[in-house]
Design a protein around this motif. Sequence first.
Motif, PDB file in Angstrom:
ATOM      1  N   ALA A  55      -5.580  15.663  -4.564  1.00 41.74           N
ATOM      2  CA  ALA A  55      -5.357  14.545  -3.629  1.00 41.74           C
ATOM      3  C   ALA A  55      -4.088  14.723  -2.814  1.00 41.74           C
ATOM      4  CB  ALA A  55      -5.301  13.232  -4.417  1.00 41.74           C
ATOM      5  N   ARG A  56      -3.529  15.948  -2.839  1.00 44.82           N
ATOM      6  CA  ARG A  56      -2.240  16.140  -2.145  1.00 44.82           C
ATOM      7  C   ARG A  56      -2.353  15.833  -0.649  1.00 44.82           C
ATOM      8  NH1 ARG A  56      -1.064  21.323  -3.507  1.00 44.82           N
ATOM      9  NH2 ARG A  56      -0.202  20.542  -5.471  1.00 44.82           N
ATOM     10  N   ASP A  57      -3.353  16.393  -0.001  1.00 44.17           N
ATOM     11  CA  ASP A  57      -3.499  16.167   1.438  1.00 44.17           C
ATOM     12  C   ASP A  57      -3.843  14.713   1.741  1.00 44.17           C
ATOM     13  OD1 ASP A  57      -2.936  18.801   1.912  1.00 44.17           O
ATOM     14  OD2 ASP A  57      -5.036  19.422   2.113  1.00 44.17           O
ATOM     15  N   PHE A  58      -4.700  14.143   0.910  1.00 45.64           N
ATOM     16  CA  PHE A  58      -5.072  12.751   1.128  1.00 45.64           C
ATOM     17  C   PHE A  58      -3.843  11.844   1.068  1.00 45.64           C
ATOM     18  CE2 PHE A  58      -6.048   8.557  -0.517  1.00 45.64           C
ATOM     19  CZ  PHE A  58      -7.051   8.133   0.333  1.00 45.64           C
ATOM     20  N   ALA A  59      -3.000  12.035   0.064  1.00 44.21           N
ATOM     21  CA  ALA A  59      -1.818  11.188  -0.082  1.00 44.21           C
ATOM     22  C   ALA A  59      -0.861  11.370   1.095  1.00 44.21           C
ATOM     23  CB  ALA A  59      -1.114  11.496  -1.400  1.00 44.21           C
ATOM     24  N   ALA A  60      -0.681  12.620   1.526  1.00 44.85           N
ATOM     25  CA  ALA A  60       0.233  12.873   2.637  1.00 44.85           C
ATOM     26  C   ALA A  60      -0.282  12.237   3.929  1.00 44.85           C
ATOM     27  CB  ALA A  60       0.412  14.380   2.829  1.00 44.85           C
ATOM     28  N   ASN A  61      -1.590  12.362   4.167  1.00 43.57           N
ATOM     29  CA  ASN A  61      -2.156  11.775   5.381  1.00 43.57           C
ATOM     30  C   ASN A  61      -2.157  10.262   5.331  1.00 43.57           C
ATOM     31  OD1 ASN A  61      -2.638  14.336   6.426  1.00 43.57           O
ATOM     32  ND2 ASN A  61      -4.703  14.446   5.548  1.00 43.57           N
ATOM     33  N   ALA A  62      -2.422   9.704   4.154  1.00 43.26           N
ATOM     34  CA  ALA A  62      -2.373   8.252   4.006  1.00 43.26           C
ATOM     35  C   ALA A  62      -0.965   7.734   4.244  1.00 43.26           C
ATOM     36  CB  ALA A  62      -2.869   7.848   2.631  1.00 43.26           C
ATOM     37  N   PHE A 100       0.820  -1.206   0.000  1.00 45.38           N
ATOM     38  CA  PHE A 100       0.000   0.000   0.000  1.00 45.38           C
ATOM     39  C   PHE A 100       0.859   1.264   0.000  1.00 45.38           C
ATOM     40  CE2 PHE A 100      -3.556  -2.706   1.484  1.00 45.38           C
ATOM     41  CZ  PHE A 100      -4.530  -2.250   0.599  1.00 45.38           C
ATOM     42  N   ARG A 101       2.003   1.225   0.661  1.00 48.26           N
ATOM     43  CA  ARG A 101       2.880   2.398   0.655  1.00 48.26           C
ATOM     44  C   ARG A 101       3.384   2.671  -0.768  1.00 48.26           C
ATOM     45  NH1 ARG A 101       6.854   2.447   5.842  1.00 48.26           N
ATOM     46  NH2 ARG A 101       7.017   4.627   5.192  1.00 48.26           N
ATOM     47  N   LEU A 102       3.758   1.617  -1.476  1.00 44.32           N
ATOM     48  CA  LEU A 102       4.182   1.789  -2.865  1.00 44.32           C
ATOM     49  C   LEU A 102       3.016   2.272  -3.733  1.00 44.32           C
ATOM     50  CD1 LEU A 102       6.449  -1.348  -3.335  1.00 44.32           C
ATOM     51  CD2 LEU A 102       7.182   1.043  -3.224  1.00 44.32           C
ATOM     52  N   PHE A 103       1.817   1.749  -3.466  1.00 43.58           N
ATOM     53  CA  PHE A 103       0.640   2.145  -4.234  1.00 43.58           C
ATOM     54  C   PHE A 103       0.381   3.643  -4.085  1.00 43.58           C
ATOM     55  CE2 PHE A 103      -3.967   2.897  -4.324  1.00 43.58           C
ATOM     56  CZ  PHE A 103      -4.265   2.468  -5.612  1.00 43.58           C
ATOM     57  N   VAL A 104       0.415   4.120  -2.841  1.00 42.77           N
ATOM     58  CA  VAL A 104       0.165   5.542  -2.601  1.00 42.77           C
ATOM     59  C   VAL A 104       1.258   6.397  -3.241  1.00 42.77           C
ATOM     60  CG1 VAL A 104       0.023   7.319  -0.820  1.00 42.77           C
ATOM     61  CG2 VAL A 104      -1.170   5.151  -0.510  1.00 42.77           C
ATOM     62  N   ALA A 105       2.501   5.909  -3.186  1.00 41.80           N
ATOM     63  CA  ALA A 105       3.622   6.703  -3.697  1.00 41.80           C
ATOM     64  C   ALA A 105       3.664   6.743  -5.217  1.00 41.80           C
ATOM     65  CB  ALA A 105       4.934   6.144  -3.146  1.00 41.80           C
ATOM     66  N   ASN A 106       3.163   5.661  -5.900  1.00 42.79           N
ATOM     67  CA  ASN A 106       3.420   5.536  -7.338  1.00 42.79           C
ATOM     68  C   ASN A 106       2.175   5.490  -8.215  1.00 42.79           C
ATOM     69  OD1 ASN A 106       6.259   5.311  -6.882  1.00 42.79           O
ATOM     70  ND2 ASN A 106       5.942   3.174  -6.269  1.00 42.79           N
ATOM     71  N   ASP A 107       0.994   5.377  -7.652  1.00 43.63           N
ATOM     72  CA  ASP A 107      -0.195   5.258  -8.481  1.00 43.63           C
ATOM     73  C   ASP A 107      -0.370   6.525  -9.330  1.00 43.63           C
ATOM     74  OD1 ASP A 107      -2.871   3.782  -8.974  1.00 43.63           O
ATOM     75  OD2 ASP A 107      -3.432   5.877  -8.559  1.00 43.63           O
ATOM     76  N   PRO A 108      -0.574   6.368 -10.654  1.00 38.01           N
ATOM     77  CA  PRO A 108      -0.651   7.554 -11.530  1.00 38.01           C
ATOM     78  C   PRO A 108      -1.851   8.448 -11.232  1.00 38.01           C
ATOM     79  CG  PRO A 108      -1.207   5.512 -12.718  1.00 38.01           C
ATOM     80  CD  PRO A 108      -0.637   5.101 -11.410  1.00 38.01           C
ATOM     81  N   LEU A 145       1.271   9.084   6.210  1.00 38.42           N
ATOM     82  CA  LEU A 145       1.490   9.107   7.661  1.00 38.42           C
ATOM     83  C   LEU A 145       0.829   7.916   8.341  1.00 38.42           C
ATOM     84  CD1 LEU A 145       0.989  12.901   8.478  1.00 38.42           C
ATOM     85  CD2 LEU A 145       3.106  11.603   8.694  1.00 38.42           C
ATOM     86  N   LEU A 146      -0.417   7.609   7.910  1.00 36.47           N
ATOM     87  CA  LEU A 146      -1.137   6.486   8.500  1.00 36.47           C
ATOM     88  C   LEU A 146      -0.397   5.171   8.263  1.00 36.47           C
ATOM     89  CD1 LEU A 146      -3.812   5.605   9.910  1.00 36.47           C
ATOM     90  CD2 LEU A 146      -4.718   5.211   7.608  1.00 36.47           C
ATOM     91  N   LEU A 147       0.079   4.975   7.036  1.00 27.76           N
ATOM     92  CA  LEU A 147       0.790   3.738   6.712  1.00 27.76           C
ATOM     93  C   LEU A 147       2.124   3.656   7.436  1.00 27.76           C
ATOM     94  CD1 LEU A 147      -0.059   3.574   2.932  1.00 27.76           C
ATOM     95  CD2 LEU A 147      -0.727   1.895   4.656  1.00 27.76           C
TER      96      LEU A 147
END
Length: 633
Positions: free
Chosen positions: A91-98, A72-80, A100-102
Amino acid sequence: MAVAAALLVAVLGLQTLSAWYLTPLLRAVDVRARAEAMAAEIGDLPIFEIDRQTVAHLRERLNALRGDIGWFRLFVANDPVIQLGQQLGVARDFAANAALLLAAADDVTRAANIALDLADRFVALKERPGVTGETLISDLVELMATSTAQIDEAYALMTEARAKLGGIPIDAQADLRKAADVMSGSLDRYTPLVEQLRSVDGILPGIVGWTDTKRYLVLAQDPAELRPTGGYTGTVGIVAFFDGVLVERSFQDVYHLDLRPGVPFVEPPEPLANHLIGSSSWQLADANWSPDFPTAAQDALTLYTLESGDNDVDGVVGLTTYALDRLLQVTGPIEVPDYAVTVHPGEVTLTALAQTRGISTPTSNRKEFLDDLASRVLDKLFSLPSASWPALYEAFVEIADQRQMLTWFKDPAAQSLVATAPIGGAVRQDAGDYLYVVEANLAPTSKYNLVIDRYDTINVTLAANGDALSELRLDWQNNALAAGEPYASIRSYSTSTSGLYGGYIRVLAPSSSELLSVEGAAIDPVDGAENELIEAGRRSVGNFLLMGPGPANLAYRWTTPAVATETDGIWTYRLTIQKQPGLRAMPVDVVISLPGGATIESVSEGATAGEGTVTVMTSLARDAQIEIRYRAP
């Protein structure tokens, strides 16, 4: 292990990434379910029953979860889609918060992995061939002493996880916020337990002699002759530990110490002088006069050192025969062949009395039976199979909770572990109202506490301003002259065969209390307090009561200001009733009357709310705490 691993429930938050694709959604739901199942499995697992197969199974499941977190960390970091959303600012805030959660979930699972490493070491110790209880204890001490770094690392990971969760704003995307709250709640629940483990892990090995021998004075207390910390100390001993192994064990009649020539005179407490020992010196047998065990233990150690010359002692342990009764429920009956006796659970006190009566001389030891019995109990405990360890642990918890064993340590760090626990035996200092009835068997000396019943009634009337009027009545029924056994034997063990019992009663209440009256009916009527002072931070009122066979009573009345407190229109009244060590479970009835027109908001478990009153009926096998929240008219 259970503490750290249970935090795996934090990955529940992974479902929040499902907003983009069905495959991540399904995977997140699956991870959530497996994490919940694993946390529940570990939470229900008795630590003493864990084995190599269980640890391997948990590690396999943990590794799978860690793999999913990495995915999931790779998914959040690399999903187009997420990358595009970030570029567009959607989705900038969503990705950053996700992220942190991961990252927090990764910290938690790493802490769980450390816990499993320690579990592996524990299982290796437990399952090795030829293990005995004694060698296992020594090895567990070593495990605790050498695992401090790992536990500190797990705690640091949990702290880091908390910090990362703190970086997720309160107005974050709803599913992310919910997941963060779930993980934070788990950390709130388990981090204090890990903090406690860190403190014990760094101190407990030293208590049992890790790298340095520790010696303890043991006071074997007889509750048949009740005293403030459990009973008359007729037998004393020294036990010593080195690296968790018992390396010294000896017990003797306290007579051999108390009557040594040339011991300096020590002024006794006034009630002891007035009602037991007269002008004689204060001696070790009667050292446990204070109701506060840290104080009594230091008094005992001072007198022991004066009488023995031994000043190499690291603490004091008080142990009643009722504690041995509880241990025998785990070990089974203990045979003592030299005395042709088998001691059964529930019979330790009477059996010990029968075997230790008589007159000691400087060359004899009437207490040798207790030394032999203690040795055989210890040998049996050390040889118990691992299947008995959960029952043994429960027995020790109950013994400590009921104050049938008390401990005090010279080392401040070690003492901090027990200072506020029941096993520490201190006079409690809880906020709110407080009551502690302390009874001592004085002259004429007897063993009648085995056959005298007591019934306590407490009435508290609360005023509108939070003040309290407290009324305590103590009723005794002296059955010493009853026919048959054990009454006949107990009379033969007592100075007074006519059933006379001399009890010194102290009632401890808040220091701000003001005594109004004391009345009592026994052989001599009571009208007023014999002693009143501040003792162990509490107001202490004392009276001697000489009781014949049949009924006797004492009644106390006092006021305490501002014992109930108000916050935002809700009043709170708390009453702590402390249980005396060595006292048999006795009925205690409590009735608390609220101010006129008050409405009850809540009462503590075990309490019954009525029309303006709250009642509690207890046997006081352990401390009782009552809390009432009410709204004034």
